[in-house]
Scaffold this motif. Structure first.
Motif, PDB file in Angstrom:
ATOM      1  N   SER A  38       0.838  -1.205   0.000  1.00 19.77           N
ATOM      2  CA  SER A  38       0.000   0.000   0.000  1.00 19.77           C
ATOM      3  C   SER A  38       0.872   1.254   0.000  1.00 19.77           C
ATOM      4  O   SER A  38       0.542   2.253  -0.665  1.00 19.77           O
ATOM      5  CB  SER A  38      -0.931   0.003   1.215  1.00 19.77           C
ATOM      6  N   ALA A  39       2.002   1.198   0.725  1.00 19.63           N
ATOM      7  CA  ALA A  39       2.917   2.342   0.729  1.00 19.63           C
ATOM      8  C   ALA A  39       3.576   2.508  -0.633  1.00 19.63           C
ATOM      9  O   ALA A  39       3.789   3.643  -1.102  1.00 19.63           O
ATOM     10  CB  ALA A  39       3.980   2.154   1.816  1.00 19.63           C
ATOM     11  N   ARG A  40       3.901   1.395  -1.291  1.00 21.11           N
ATOM     12  CA  ARG A  40       4.509   1.466  -2.626  1.00 21.11           C
ATOM     13  C   ARG A  40       3.526   2.080  -3.624  1.00 21.11           C
ATOM     14  O   ARG A  40       3.897   2.926  -4.455  1.00 21.11           O
ATOM     15  CB  ARG A  40       4.929   0.074  -3.079  1.00 21.11           C
ATOM     16  N   MET A  41       2.267   1.653  -3.551  1.00 23.93           N
ATOM     17  CA  MET A  41       1.249   2.210  -4.448  1.00 23.93           C
ATOM     18  C   MET A  41       1.027   3.688  -4.163  1.00 23.93           C
ATOM     19  O   MET A  41       0.851   4.497  -5.088  1.00 23.93           O
ATOM     20  CB  MET A  41      -0.071   1.438  -4.290  1.00 23.93           C
ATOM     21  N   GLN A  42       1.066   4.069  -2.898  1.00 24.84           N
ATOM     22  CA  GLN A  42       0.872   5.474  -2.546  1.00 24.84           C
ATOM     23  C   GLN A  42       1.985   6.339  -3.126  1.00 24.84           C
ATOM     24  O   GLN A  42       1.722   7.444  -3.621  1.00 24.84           O
ATOM     25  CB  GLN A  42       0.819   5.634  -1.024  1.00 24.84           C
ATOM     26  N   ARG A  43       3.228   5.841  -3.064  1.00 28.29           N
ATOM     27  CA  ARG A  43       4.339   6.618  -3.627  1.00 28.29           C
ATOM     28  C   ARG A  43       4.149   6.816  -5.134  1.00 28.29           C
ATOM     29  O   ARG A  43       4.382   7.911  -5.673  1.00 28.29           O
ATOM     30  CB  ARG A  43       5.668   5.907  -3.342  1.00 28.29           C
ATOM     31  N   ALA A  44       3.716   5.745  -5.819  1.00 24.92           N
ATOM     32  CA  ALA A  44       3.482   5.855  -7.259  1.00 24.92           C
ATOM     33  C   ALA A  44       2.342   6.837  -7.543  1.00 24.92           C
ATOM     34  O   ALA A  44       2.429   7.659  -8.473  1.00 24.92           O
ATOM     35  CB  ALA A  44       3.149   4.480  -7.844  1.00 24.92           C
ATOM     36  N   ALA A  45       1.280   6.778  -6.741  1.00 26.77           N
ATOM     37  CA  ALA A  45       0.132   7.673  -6.946  1.00 26.77           C
ATOM     38  C   ALA A  45       0.511   9.127  -6.687  1.00 26.77           C
ATOM     39  O   ALA A  45       0.071  10.037  -7.414  1.00 26.77           O
ATOM     40  CB  ALA A  45      -1.020   7.255  -6.027  1.00 26.77           C
ATOM     41  N   GLU A  46       1.302   9.360  -5.651  1.00 23.59           N
ATOM     42  CA  GLU A  46       1.723  10.738  -5.347  1.00 23.59           C
ATOM     43  C   GLU A  46       2.574  11.309  -6.484  1.00 23.59           C
ATOM     44  O   GLU A  46       2.391  12.471  -6.882  1.00 23.59           O
ATOM     45  CB  GLU A  46       2.501  10.754  -4.030  1.00 23.59           C
ATOM     46  N   TYR A  47       3.504  10.511  -7.001  1.00 12.32           N
ATOM     47  CA  TYR A  47       4.339  10.975  -8.119  1.00 12.32           C
ATOM     48  C   TYR A  47       3.467  11.259  -9.344  1.00 12.32           C
ATOM     49  O   TYR A  47       3.648  12.260 -10.040  1.00 12.32           O
ATOM     50  CB  TYR A  47       5.400   9.926  -8.439  1.00 12.32           C
ATOM     51  N   TYR A  48       2.510  10.358  -9.587  1.00 13.20           N
ATOM     52  CA  TYR A  48       1.588  10.496 -10.725  1.00 13.20           C
ATOM     53  C   TYR A  48       0.807  11.796 -10.613  1.00 13.20           C
ATOM     54  O   TYR A  48       0.648  12.546 -11.595  1.00 13.20           O
ATOM     55  CB  TYR A  48       0.651   9.291 -10.725  1.00 13.20           C
ATOM     56  N   TYR A  49       0.314  12.077  -9.408  1.00 12.86           N
ATOM     57  CA  TYR A  49      -0.498  13.284  -9.197  1.00 12.86           C
ATOM     58  C   TYR A  49       0.354  14.546  -9.305  1.00 12.86           C
ATOM     59  O   TYR A  49      -0.036  15.524  -9.972  1.00 12.86           O
ATOM     60  CB  TYR A  49      -1.160  13.218  -7.819  1.00 12.86           C
ATOM     61  N   GLU A  50       1.523  14.536  -8.648  1.00 12.98           N
ATOM     62  CA  GLU A  50       2.378  15.721  -8.622  1.00 12.98           C
ATOM     63  C   GLU A  50       2.864  16.101 -10.026  1.00 12.98           C
ATOM     64  O   GLU A  50       3.111  17.286 -10.302  1.00 12.98           O
ATOM     65  CB  GLU A  50       3.580  15.479  -7.706  1.00 12.98           C
ATOM     66  N   ASN A  51       3.006  15.111 -10.894  1.00 13.60           N
ATOM     67  CA  ASN A  51       3.496  15.382 -12.243  1.00 13.60           C
ATOM     68  C   ASN A  51       2.369  15.530 -13.267  1.00 13.60           C
ATOM     69  O   ASN A  51       2.618  15.487 -14.482  1.00 13.60           O
ATOM     70  CB  ASN A  51       4.471  14.286 -12.666  1.00 13.60           C
ATOM     71  N   GLN A  52       1.136  15.656 -12.775  1.00 10.26           N
ATOM     72  CA  GLN A  52      -0.034  15.999 -13.594  1.00 10.26           C
ATOM     73  C   GLN A  52      -0.256  15.026 -14.759  1.00 10.26           C
ATOM     74  O   GLN A  52      -0.672  15.419 -15.852  1.00 10.26           O
ATOM     75  CB  GLN A  52       0.120  17.430 -14.126  1.00 10.26           C
ATOM     76  N   LEU A  53      -0.001  13.732 -14.480  1.00 12.47           N
ATOM     77  CA  LEU A  53      -0.234  12.725 -15.518  1.00 12.47           C
ATOM     78  C   LEU A  53      -1.711  12.382 -15.673  1.00 12.47           C
ATOM     79  O   LEU A  53      -2.124  11.869 -16.712  1.00 12.47           O
ATOM     80  CB  LEU A  53       0.568  11.466 -15.204  1.00 12.47           C
ATOM     81  N   LEU A  54      -2.504  12.660 -14.635  1.00  9.63           N
ATOM     82  CA  LEU A  54      -3.930  12.331 -14.702  1.00  9.63           C
ATOM     83  C   LEU A  54      -4.615  13.085 -15.843  1.00  9.63           C
ATOM     84  O   LEU A  54      -5.412  12.500 -16.586  1.00  9.63           O
ATOM     85  CB  LEU A  54      -4.604  12.655 -13.371  1.00  9.63           C
ATOM     86  N   GLN A  55      -4.316  14.353 -15.983  1.00 13.36           N
ATOM     87  CA  GLN A  55      -4.951  15.150 -17.028  1.00 13.36           C
ATOM     88  C   GLN A  55      -4.612  14.599 -18.414  1.00 13.36           C
ATOM     89  O   GLN A  55      -5.447  14.625 -19.321  1.00 13.36           O
ATOM     90  CB  GLN A  55      -4.496  16.615 -16.932  1.00 13.36           C
ATOM     91  N   LEU A  56      -3.393  14.078 -18.571  1.00 12.73           N
ATOM     92  CA  LEU A  56      -2.977  13.545 -19.866  1.00 12.73           C
ATOM     93  C   LEU A  56      -3.614  12.194 -20.162  1.00 12.73           C
ATOM     94  O   LEU A  56      -4.049  11.922 -21.286  1.00 12.73           O
ATOM     95  CB  LEU A  56      -1.451  13.404 -19.907  1.00 12.73           C
TER      96      LEU A  56
END
Length: 483
Positions: A38-56
């Motif tokens: 769960s911590a590993r997934m959270q780190r990936a999700a935080e990086y994903y969010y901070e780098n604005q990949l969701l909008q893309l």
């Protein structure tokens, strides 16, 4: 529906070393490695969010869902505002390995020169973080073509209940099978059944990127071996169907096709709950048919050993089963009569005493219920099983009852018993109650010091000091109190 063998205990002349090792290894893998997923997934999700990949990626992901016939999920996600609930969208995207695979095939023509290089760098970092998650790293992914995962997936589990359920069934069946065929043969057969279970899953899900984890294929193979070893000998099975449960006796080999049919039914006609039923069926067939074919070479015990199931508690189990059936059918008067007989014959069985408590609890306002609860909780015992039962009854009774407090002597006796079984959370709650009631007794000093020692071991020095001070004050007050 659940049907599992319930025939044999442990025969220490044939110690189940491999069964114990498999259980230990699965627990070590889960709590030592998978627990951090769960911590590993959270780190990936935080990086994903901070780098604005969701909008893309969100519009592409919704299109991917529609193309893969998951229109319902696509519609559901379209109704979510990315600004208000980005977490749900990100976790859904990152949990879909098929989408990750699709993105890896895209190029600058798809994204455009101004976006591609930056997106690829950031996405590559996300994928590296996702690759550290246990199910993606060593789970069985049919499309990935990684032979080693046909072994590794057998020692991984999806969650705590998945692990516990599998380990309980492995313990119940593995002990008897290992005793019958020997530890080395058992290890080879266990792993082979898991491999065949994995191959069965791959055969029917060859285009899937969803990882398979769990020892269910291997354990199903052990159940199949169990049935084949006992053949047409009648053995006892425990069954559970919704809220109804009990025991029945049947030839071991007769149950094998029932098990296989149940798994195949769920695989092709049942609900899609994420359970790999086809892997179970593959393991069952491998274990059962393989043992039938090689039984003469693998079984290392004499035939009469298989006929010698321990029988000392058979009468008790049968009578208890009769009582539970009456209870499940709401035949309370008949259940009471049967329970009275059981109490006469087995007065020291904690299960029987606890069942009487629950039967009396059907009338929670009655005088007899409170009288029985008080008498039960005041029962002196040195039996740990009985102490655990008293702990459960105490916690249940105190939730229901405020108008019938226990006597001080009963409360103190229970606290000392619960200290012995290290039920410290319950003891801590009871100390608060004792403080409210201002109980002044030398036994409270001992209880407070025992609780203080445990709290100190758990790293709460402040609370430990408070409890020690309380013990000291009580001890001094008892010394200076008039005779």
């Amino acid at each position: 529906m659940l049907i599992i063998p319930a025939e044999r205990g442990i025969d220490w002349r044939r110690a189940p070393v491999v069964t114990a090792a498999m259980i230990a290894l699965c627990c070590i893998v889960f709590f030592g490695w998978q627990w951090s997923d769960s911590a590993r997934m959270q780190r990936a999700a935080e990086y994903y969010y901070e780098n604005q990949l969701l909008q893309l990626e969100l519009p592409i992901f919704l299109s991917h869902l529609s193309q893969t016939r998951r229109k319902d999920l696509s519609t559901e996600l379209e109704s979510i505002d990315p600004q208000e609930d980005a977490v749900t969208l990100i976790y859904t995207i990152l949990s879909d390995p098929s989408f990750t695979h699709v993105l890896q095939k895209t190029d600058e023509e798809f994204w455009g020169d101004d976006v591609f290089a930056d997106w690829r760098r950031k996405r590559r970092q996300v994928n590296e973080l996702l690759d550290q998650i246990s199910s993606f790293k060593l789970g069985l992914i049919p499309q990935a073509s990684r032979p080693i995962t046909y072994l590794t997936y057998q020692f991984m589990h999806g969650d705590t209940m998945h692990l516990i359920g599998n380990m309980v069934i492995l313990a119940l069946t593995g002990i008897a099978v290992e005793a019958a065929i020997g530890s080395f043969n058992f290890l080879l057969c266990y792993l082979l059944c898991g491999i065949v279970g994995g191959l069965s899953y791959t055969l029917f899900n060859w285009s899937s990127y969803l990882p398979l984890v769990g020892a269910s294929g291997s354990i199903s193979g052990v159940m199949g071996m169990y049935a084949a070893i006992y053949g047409m000998r009648k053995i006892r099975f425990f069954y559970s169907l919704i809220f109804y449960f009990g025991y029945f006796t049947a030839p071991g080999l007769v149950i094998l096709p029932i098990w296989v049919a149940w798994e195949l039914y769920n695989a092709f006609l049942g609900s899609t709950s994420g359970v790999a039923y086809i892997a179970h069926a593959g393991g069952l067939l491998m274990g059962g048919l393989g043992m039938l074919a090689a039984r003469r070479y693998l079984v290392q015990v004499e035939e009469n050993y298989l006929d010698q199931a321990p029988d000392e508690d058979l009468e008790y189990r049968t009578e208890l089963d009769d009582f539970l059936k009456q209870l499940a059918a709401f035949n309370f008067e008949s259940a009471k009569r049967k329970l009275t007989t059981l109490e006469t014959k087995y007065p020291s069985k904690a299960t029987i005493v606890e069942q009487r408590y629950f039967l009396e609890k059907l009338a929670p306002e009655s005088k007899s219920f409170h009288q029985f609860a008080h008498e039960l909780l005041a029962t002196p015992t040195r039996d740990e099983v009985f102490m655990y039962m008293l702990r459960d009854v105490y916690r249940d009774y105190t939730l229901l009852n405020k108008a019938h407090p226990l006597e001080e002597s009963t409360l103190l006796k229970l606290m000392l018993s619960f200290c012995q079984i290290e039920a410290w959370d319950t003891v801590q709650e009871m100390v608060k109650q004792a403080q409210t009631r201002r109980i002044q007794d030398p036994m409270m000093v001992k209880i407070l010091r025992l609780l203080s020692r445990n709290v100190e071991q758990n790293g709460d020095s402040h609370l430990s000091n408070q409890l020690n001070e309380m013990a000291g004050q009580l001890e001094n007050s008892l010394k200076t109190a008039p005779e």
